[in-house]
Design a protein around this motif. Structure first.
Motif, PDB file in Angstrom:
ATOM      1  N   GLU A 135       2.949   2.542   0.603  1.00 44.78           N
ATOM      2  CA  GLU A 135       2.951   1.036   1.362  1.00 44.78           C
ATOM      3  C   GLU A 135       3.628   1.412   2.235  1.00 44.78           C
ATOM      4  OE1 GLU A 135       3.907   0.347  -3.354  1.00 44.78           O
ATOM      5  OE2 GLU A 135       2.761   1.967  -2.419  1.00 44.78           O
ATOM      6  N   HIS A 136       4.831   2.271   2.247  1.00 41.90           N
ATOM      7  CA  HIS A 136       6.053   2.444   2.620  1.00 41.90           C
ATOM      8  C   HIS A 136       5.312   3.534   4.734  1.00 41.90           C
ATOM      9  CE1 HIS A 136       8.740  -0.648   0.823  1.00 41.90           C
ATOM     10  NE2 HIS A 136       7.437  -0.867   1.407  1.00 41.90           N
ATOM     11  N   LYS A 137       4.584   3.833   4.589  1.00 44.47           N
ATOM     12  CA  LYS A 137       4.311   5.301   5.330  1.00 44.47           C
ATOM     13  C   LYS A 137       4.616   4.861   6.730  1.00 44.47           C
ATOM     14  CE  LYS A 137       2.542   8.446   2.109  1.00 44.47           C
ATOM     15  NZ  LYS A 137       1.268   8.902   1.927  1.00 44.47           N
ATOM     16  N   GLU A 138       4.246   3.562   6.641  1.00 46.89           N
ATOM     17  CA  GLU A 138       3.360   2.959   8.200  1.00 46.89           C
ATOM     18  C   GLU A 138       4.552   2.582   8.660  1.00 46.89           C
ATOM     19  OE1 GLU A 138       1.021   3.134  10.542  1.00 46.89           O
ATOM     20  OE2 GLU A 138      -0.091   4.585   9.126  1.00 46.89           O
ATOM     21  N   ARG A 139       5.729   2.071   7.845  1.00 38.45           N
ATOM     22  CA  ARG A 139       7.462   1.353   8.417  1.00 38.45           C
ATOM     23  C   ARG A 139       8.039   1.736   8.368  1.00 38.45           C
ATOM     24  NH1 ARG A 139       9.322  -2.620   3.597  1.00 38.45           N
ATOM     25  NH2 ARG A 139       7.557  -3.331   4.837  1.00 38.45           N
ATOM     26  N   PHE A 140       8.328   3.743   7.731  1.00 48.43           N
ATOM     27  CA  PHE A 140       8.300   5.019   8.423  1.00 48.43           C
ATOM     28  C   PHE A 140       8.606   5.331   9.468  1.00 48.43           C
ATOM     29  CE2 PHE A 140       8.887   9.142   7.343  1.00 48.43           C
ATOM     30  CZ  PHE A 140      10.622   9.677   7.420  1.00 48.43           C
ATOM     31  N   LEU A 141       7.050   5.198   9.654  1.00 47.06           N
ATOM     32  CA  LEU A 141       6.605   6.200  11.142  1.00 47.06           C
ATOM     33  C   LEU A 141       7.006   5.244  12.949  1.00 47.06           C
ATOM     34  CD1 LEU A 141       3.508   7.863  10.026  1.00 47.06           C
ATOM     35  CD2 LEU A 141       5.248   8.981  10.179  1.00 47.06           C
ATOM     36  N   LYS A 142       7.074   3.971  12.338  1.00 49.40           N
ATOM     37  CA  LYS A 142       7.510   3.192  12.970  1.00 49.40           C
ATOM     38  C   LYS A 142       9.015   3.196  13.592  1.00 49.40           C
ATOM     39  CE  LYS A 142       2.976   0.701  13.373  1.00 49.40           C
ATOM     40  NZ  LYS A 142       2.296  -0.229  13.260  1.00 49.40           N
ATOM     41  N   GLY A 143       9.263   3.477  11.824  1.00 48.41           N
ATOM     42  CA  GLY A 143      11.734   2.873  12.616  1.00 48.41           C
ATOM     43  C   GLY A 143      11.462   1.808  12.515  1.00 48.41           C
ATOM     44  N   GLU A 144      10.469   1.076  11.294  1.00 50.01           N
ATOM     45  CA  GLU A 144      10.800  -0.735  11.265  1.00 50.01           C
ATOM     46  C   GLU A 144      11.385  -1.239  10.314  1.00 50.01           C
ATOM     47  OE1 GLU A 144       7.316  -2.112  14.142  1.00 50.01           O
ATOM     48  OE2 GLU A 144       6.359  -2.530  11.865  1.00 50.01           O
ATOM     49  N   ASN A 145      11.630  -1.930   9.746  1.00 50.52           N
ATOM     50  CA  ASN A 145      12.392  -2.285   8.433  1.00 50.52           C
ATOM     51  C   ASN A 145      12.998  -1.756   7.575  1.00 50.52           C
ATOM     52  OD1 ASN A 145      12.225  -5.106   9.097  1.00 50.52           O
ATOM     53  ND2 ASN A 145       9.406  -4.463   8.805  1.00 50.52           N
ATOM     54  N   VAL A 146      13.788  -0.304   8.766  1.00 51.83           N
ATOM     55  CA  VAL A 146      13.998   0.963   7.902  1.00 51.83           C
ATOM     56  C   VAL A 146      15.294   0.451   6.714  1.00 51.83           C
ATOM     57  CG1 VAL A 146      15.911   2.565   8.185  1.00 51.83           C
ATOM     58  CG2 VAL A 146      14.329   2.059   9.918  1.00 51.83           C
ATOM     59  N   ASP A 147      15.672  -0.385   6.518  1.00 48.23           N
ATOM     60  CA  ASP A 147      16.566  -1.263   4.989  1.00 48.23           C
ATOM     61  C   ASP A 147      15.216  -1.293   4.096  1.00 48.23           C
ATOM     62  OD1 ASP A 147      15.970  -3.322   6.773  1.00 48.23           O
ATOM     63  OD2 ASP A 147      17.268  -4.907   5.572  1.00 48.23           O
ATOM     64  N   GLN A 148      14.405  -1.492   4.303  1.00 46.70           N
ATOM     65  CA  GLN A 148      13.160  -2.797   3.177  1.00 46.70           C
ATOM     66  C   GLN A 148      12.656  -0.864   2.964  1.00 46.70           C
ATOM     67  OE1 GLN A 148      11.042  -5.673   4.484  1.00 46.70           O
ATOM     68  NE2 GLN A 148      13.192  -6.450   5.664  1.00 46.70           N
ATOM     69  N   ILE A 149      12.691   0.253   3.117  1.00 48.26           N
ATOM     70  CA  ILE A 149      11.870   1.403   3.340  1.00 48.26           C
ATOM     71  C   ILE A 149      12.196   1.766   2.009  1.00 48.26           C
ATOM     72  CG2 ILE A 149      10.660   3.413   4.360  1.00 48.26           C
ATOM     73  CD1 ILE A 149      11.445   2.675   6.498  1.00 48.26           C
ATOM     74  N   LEU A 150      11.654   2.270   0.726  1.00 53.11           N
ATOM     75  CA  LEU A 150      11.308   2.483  -0.381  1.00 53.11           C
ATOM     76  C   LEU A 150      10.918   4.217  -0.458  1.00 53.11           C
ATOM     77  CD1 LEU A 150      10.305   0.231  -3.042  1.00 53.11           C
ATOM     78  CD2 LEU A 150      12.746   0.522  -1.622  1.00 53.11           C
ATOM     79  N   THR A 151      11.875   5.114  -1.208  1.00 53.39           N
ATOM     80  CA  THR A 151      10.879   6.473  -1.546  1.00 53.39           C
ATOM     81  C   THR A 151      10.578   6.714  -2.321  1.00 53.39           C
ATOM     82  OG1 THR A 151      12.047   8.456  -1.434  1.00 53.39           O
ATOM     83  CG2 THR A 151      13.716   7.163  -1.953  1.00 53.39           C
ATOM     84  N   THR A 152      10.001   7.695  -2.819  1.00 51.61           N
ATOM     85  CA  THR A 152       9.066   8.303  -4.007  1.00 51.61           C
ATOM     86  C   THR A 152      10.430   9.351  -4.406  1.00 51.61           C
ATOM     87  OG1 THR A 152       8.517  10.648  -3.040  1.00 51.61           O
ATOM     88  CG2 THR A 152       6.937   8.710  -3.310  1.00 51.61           C
TER      89      THR A 152
END
Length: 175
Positions: A135-152
């Motif tokens: 659910e956070h791949k697009e956010r990661f690629l765009k560098g958006e809402n970095v503080d909310q990105i979760l990892t596997t």
């Protein structure tokens, strides 16, 4: 799915911590075409079989799964102990999984590991080669809402100690 399991004697190549020995033996898994839950199920089966082989006592035959957010709110730590006082005296092992770790945290120049990081205001909380959750791949690629990105990333804890962990590695060129 191709699985490879290896047991290796290792020397720790990271900063010393009170709960981690310099020398240790680890079970290293390399698995292809799997999801995080596949790896966790495999590790869980191996751990249960090993504990039972030495007549150890398990609190649960199915390890509970908590998110990082849940354990921080409930226990104040991602290394927690689920045993009762009686189970502690009895030598019971209480395993649990922690998942959905934050991928990044703000750089803190007071920490030695962050001291020379001047390229961004963020650094990795765990392994920089991890895959963000789907659910956070697009956010990661765009560098958006970095503080909310979760990892596997996933950790296995037992009786207040981290005893294992890993992640699904980033395996696509864009990530």
């Amino acid at each position: 799915m191709k699985d490879t399991f290896n047991s290796r004697h290792c020397l720790r190549d990271e900063d010393p911590r009170a709960d981690r020995g310099f020398e240790f033996t680890q079970l290293d898994l390399e698995m292809s075409f799997v999801e995080r839950e596949d790896v966790m199920a495999t590790v869980e089966a191996v751990v249960i079989e090993a504990v039972k082989a030495v007549n150890g006592k398990l609190k649960n035959d199915k390890f509970p799964v908590f998110t990082y957010k849940e354990v921080m709110e409930k226990f104040g730590s991602d290394k927690f102990d689920l045993r009762t006082e009686a189970e502690k005296k009895d030598g019971t092992l209480a395993f649990a999984w922690v998942v959905d770790f934050p991928f990044f945290r703000p750089v803190n120049k007071a920490e030695i590991s962050d001291k020379f990081d001047s390229k961004s205001k963020w650094t990795f909380t765990h392994n920089p080669f991890s895959m963000p959750i789907a659910e956070h791949k697009e956010r990661f690629l765009k560098g958006e809402n970095v503080d909310q990105i979760l990892t596997t990333q996933y950790d296995l804890v037992c009786n207040g100690l981290e005893v294992g962990g890993g992640s699904i590695r980033a395996h696509t060129p864009e990530l």
